[in-house]
Design an enzyme around this catalytic site. Structure first.
Site, PDB file in Angstrom:
ATOM      1  CE  LYS A  51      -6.814   9.721   4.555  1.00  0.00           C
ATOM      2  NZ  LYS A  51      -6.869   8.568   4.911  1.00  0.00           N
ATOM      3  CB  SER A 305      -0.114  13.808   3.465  1.00  0.00           C
ATOM      4  OG  SER A 305      -0.366  14.433   4.611  1.00  0.00           O
TER       5      SER A 305
END
Length: 507
Positions: A51, A305
């Site tokens: 992110k 992720s």
């Protein structure tokens, strides 16, 4: 082709704070699945999540006027950390609205980076709505976690790295999907340069907003969103991300929490790293894709992720990983209520390791035991085990897919029994190895009636069993004879008959 996106991705300003993460092979999983499996390690970013890429790119491209207003976002955690670190790097005030269900490790990480945190709502949608109210009231500049072209472009730099780092054959890339920013950015770039590579989105079955939108042909708000994979707990796919995903994603795979737990274990086995549930989503989807399509001999890559997981969540992950991997069967088995039945049943299991064994005496007719047994997903399946036991005359109910059994009943087997008198309870410790439980029962012999039995393999060097005994050697022999016989068994033990927990809940 969206050439404006390709340019945005190539010009994205991510490496002021982000790093180019490596692609690692997964040799154990590759051998088991008969494919060459790779993993992109976005868990190695400074905030342990991809992110940071989209957040920094969006904030760095803001006008000076927008920066001076202060920035705000809503996030379940990883985007919040990206915004907080980016704001700190650029000297901007940041306000983060997070759901109250956000793991504490993510909340603390955001605060540590200097941002102001407001906890509001149980799910992301509620936090998002509140953050937009604050934008209207105070004029903050909003940094969307996924539904923004600059954020999407930042995430798309992962696609650039994949094709630069891995120049050989690549059949498919698996990407976790929450709001869709990561999937949109990577798929746009990969399909532009390598349209032959399949791009598969992977969703948690309790937050499959992209799958629902594709099915309905339009963005759809889910009635319920599961929070286990909090990093993808989104009720509606983004508007811009849906436009791009619908064009460039080749398909969607959904996975269960048990399958995610198994994938967390797979990643740990191959990399010695512990990722969060959303971080393991792509690996779980990759495995399911292989199984559903009978794929072999291909090169497949999954995005890890993120790794922002609360430590206490690992208890649940460890408990469910073997079930998700189909390496443990949970059974209810009816056996005769007579001495030697436990041993006969363990002999019927053959060389399989017992992972759990729970029993409480109820009546003279028959005994119901709750048992966990190690199986193999390909060779010795739970179905094969059930067939084997039924052929030997046992009444068996397979509870492996029974959520109530796995979540609750396995921890509740026991209770009081009015039919038992003169029961004594002992806790034994014995070396943990295949056949250990059967060996213990053999040593215990037929001199006792077992009225209570609890055993669970916790992966430690020693197994521990709590056993209730009545009959010969307990109520008719003196204490000295009982102690002498138990010492002959050769395992350390301690009597717990006077333990308050036993008296309050089992006696």
């Amino acid at each position: 082709m969206p050439y404006d996106y390709i340019r945005k991705i190539l010009e994205a300003r991510v490496y002021d704070v982000a790093v180019e993460t490596p692609i690692h092979s997964m040799p154990f999983l590759s051998a088991r699945c008969q494919n060459d499996i790779l993993i992109k390690r976005e868990d190695l970013q400074p905030i342990f999540s991809f992110k940071i890429r989209g957040a920094y790119n969006k904030i760095a491209l803001l006008s000076e006027a927008d920066k001076k207003k202060g920035i705000i976002t809503a996030s379940a955690g990883n985007h919040a950390q990206g915004v907080a670190l980016s704001a700190k790097k650029l000297g901007i005030d940041a306000l983060i609205v997070m759901p109250t269900t956000t793991p504490d490790i993510k909340v603390r990480s955001v605060k540590e980076k200097g941002a102001t945190v407001i906890l509001h709502g149980d799910v992301f949608a509620e936090a998002l709505a509140y953050s937009m109210e604050l934008v209207q009231a105070h004029g903050y500049t909003y940094i969307h976690p996924y539904d923004d072209p600059d954020t999407i472009a930042g995430q798309g730099t992962i696609g650039v790295e994949i094709l630069r780092q891995h120049t050989g054959e690549l059949d498919a890339v698996f990407i976790p999907v929450g709001g869709g920013g990561l999937a949109a950015g990577i798929s746009i770039y990969i399909k532009y340069l390598r349209p032959d590579i399949r791009v598969i989105g992977v969703e948690y079955e309790e937050s499959a907003c992209l799958k629902e939108a594709l099915k309905n042909g339009e963005r759809t708000v889910l009635d319920h969103v599961g929070l286990f994979a909090d990093g993808v707990a989104v009720a509606q796919i983004g508007k811009e991300t849906f436009t791009q995903c619908r064009e460039f994603i080749d398909g969607v795979v959904t996975v269960s929490s048990d399958e995610i737990c198994a994938a967390i274990k797979d990643i740990f086995d191959d990399t010695r790293s512990v990722c969060e549930p959303a971080g393991a989503l792509a690996v779980a989807g990759l495995k399911k894709y292989i199984e559903n399509n009978q794929v072999s001999g291909q090169t497949l890559l999954a995005i890890n992720s993120g790794a922002n997981i609360n430590f206490d969540r690992l208890r649940y992950v460890a408990e469910r990983a073997e079930l998700g991997e189909k390496r443990e069967a949970i059974l209810s088995v009816t056996i005769p209520e007579q001495p030697g039945s436990f041993r006969a049943f363990c002999n019927a299991l053959g060389k399989r390791s017992v992972t759990e064994f729970n029993y409480r005496y109820h009546s003279k007719a028959s005994a119901h035991i709750f048992v966990g047994v190690q199986v193999h997903p390909d060779l010795h399946t739970s179905d094969a085990l059930v067939d084997q036991l039924q052929q030997q005359g046992y009444v068996v109910d397979d509870l492996t897919d029974n959520e109530m059994a796995k979540q609750h009943v396995r921890h509740m087997v026991g209770g009081r029994s009015a039919a038992i008198v003169n029961e004594r309870v002992f806790c034994f410790t014995f070396p943990e190895r295949p056949g250990a439980l059967l060996n213990f029962l053999n040593k215990l012999g037929d001199r006792f009636n077992i009225t209570l039995f609890h055993y669970r393999n916790h992966g430690a060097a020693y197994g521990r069993a709590m056993v209730g005994l009545v009959g010969v050697g307990v109520d008719k022999m003196g204490d000295q004879h009982v102690e002498g016989f138990l010492q002959e068994i050769g395992y350390p033990y301690q009597e717990e008959t006077d333990n308050s927990v036993y008296r309050d809940f089992l006696a």
